[in-house]
Design a protein around this motif. Structure first.
Motif, PDB file in Angstrom:
ATOM      1  N   PHE A   7       1.659   4.654  -3.980  1.00  0.00           N
ATOM      2  CA  PHE A   7       2.750   4.857  -3.012  1.00  0.00           C
ATOM      3  C   PHE A   7       4.031   5.248  -3.692  1.00  0.00           C
ATOM      4  O   PHE A   7       4.739   6.022  -3.306  1.00  0.00           O
ATOM      5  CB  PHE A   7       2.873   3.899  -2.188  1.00  0.00           C
ATOM      6  N   LEU A  10       4.829   8.689  -4.247  1.00  0.00           N
ATOM      7  CA  LEU A  10       5.135   9.465  -2.943  1.00  0.00           C
ATOM      8  C   LEU A  10       6.604   9.481  -2.860  1.00  0.00           C
ATOM      9  O   LEU A  10       7.325  10.046  -1.715  1.00  0.00           O
ATOM     10  CB  LEU A  10       4.524   8.708  -1.894  1.00  0.00           C
ATOM     11  N   PHE A  21      10.379   2.571  -0.358  1.00  0.00           N
ATOM     12  CA  PHE A  21       9.201   3.303   0.211  1.00  0.00           C
ATOM     13  C   PHE A  21       9.570   3.493   1.853  1.00  0.00           C
ATOM     14  O   PHE A  21       9.857   3.094   2.626  1.00  0.00           O
ATOM     15  CB  PHE A  21       7.781   2.357   0.413  1.00  0.00           C
ATOM     16  N   ARG A  25       5.775   8.104   5.617  1.00  0.00           N
ATOM     17  CA  ARG A  25       5.042   8.645   4.348  1.00  0.00           C
ATOM     18  C   ARG A  25       3.736   8.026   4.016  1.00  0.00           C
ATOM     19  O   ARG A  25       2.825   8.659   3.607  1.00  0.00           O
ATOM     20  CB  ARG A  25       5.920   8.878   2.925  1.00  0.00           C
ATOM     21  N   ILE A  26       3.978   6.670   4.114  1.00  0.00           N
ATOM     22  CA  ILE A  26       2.710   5.797   3.759  1.00  0.00           C
ATOM     23  C   ILE A  26       1.901   5.863   4.639  1.00  0.00           C
ATOM     24  O   ILE A  26       0.571   6.234   4.525  1.00  0.00           O
ATOM     25  CB  ILE A  26       3.089   4.358   3.560  1.00  0.00           C
ATOM     26  N   HIS A  29      -0.033   9.405   4.264  1.00  0.00           N
ATOM     27  CA  HIS A  29      -0.828   9.378   2.999  1.00  0.00           C
ATOM     28  C   HIS A  29      -2.328   8.543   3.357  1.00  0.00           C
ATOM     29  O   HIS A  29      -3.253   9.181   3.099  1.00  0.00           O
ATOM     30  CB  HIS A  29       0.141   8.865   1.928  1.00  0.00           C
ATOM     31  N   TYR A  42      -0.009  -4.023   3.996  1.00  0.00           N
ATOM     32  CA  TYR A  42       1.180  -3.185   4.102  1.00  0.00           C
ATOM     33  C   TYR A  42       2.663  -3.989   4.067  1.00  0.00           C
ATOM     34  O   TYR A  42       3.391  -3.754   3.009  1.00  0.00           O
ATOM     35  CB  TYR A  42       1.248  -2.756   5.486  1.00  0.00           C
ATOM     36  N   ASP A  49       7.733  -3.543  -3.365  1.00  0.00           N
ATOM     37  CA  ASP A  49       8.624  -2.321  -3.420  1.00  0.00           C
ATOM     38  C   ASP A  49      10.125  -2.927  -3.498  1.00  0.00           C
ATOM     39  O   ASP A  49      10.870  -2.698  -4.560  1.00  0.00           O
ATOM     40  CB  ASP A  49       8.797  -1.474  -2.324  1.00  0.00           C
TER      41      ASP A  49
END
Length: 60
Positions: A7, A10, A21, A25-26, A29, A42, A49
């Motif tokens: 991730f 990304l 993050f 987008r996560i 993906h 998650y 992050d």
């Protein structure tokens, strides 16, 4: 830990600091790769992050 780095790549490039993050987008993906994340995974990735960005900014 592998998911974190997956991730990490990304992220959009930014001039100052590190972009957090992006949950959308996560999700995109994960959907495209057929991956499923539990709520626990998650939350752990989002917490990693936060720690990563705080540590990186602290060094800068």
């Amino acid at each position: 830990m592998e998911l974190f780095w997956e991730f990490h790549f990304l992220r959009k490039p930014v001039q100052h600091g590190i972009e957090p993050f992006d949950p959308q987008r996560i999700e995109a993906h994960a959907r495209l790769t057929g991956m499923s994340l539990s709520t626990w995974e998650y939350k752990l990735i989002m917490e990693l992050d936060l720690i990563f960005r705080a540590t990186t900014l602290d060094r800068g």
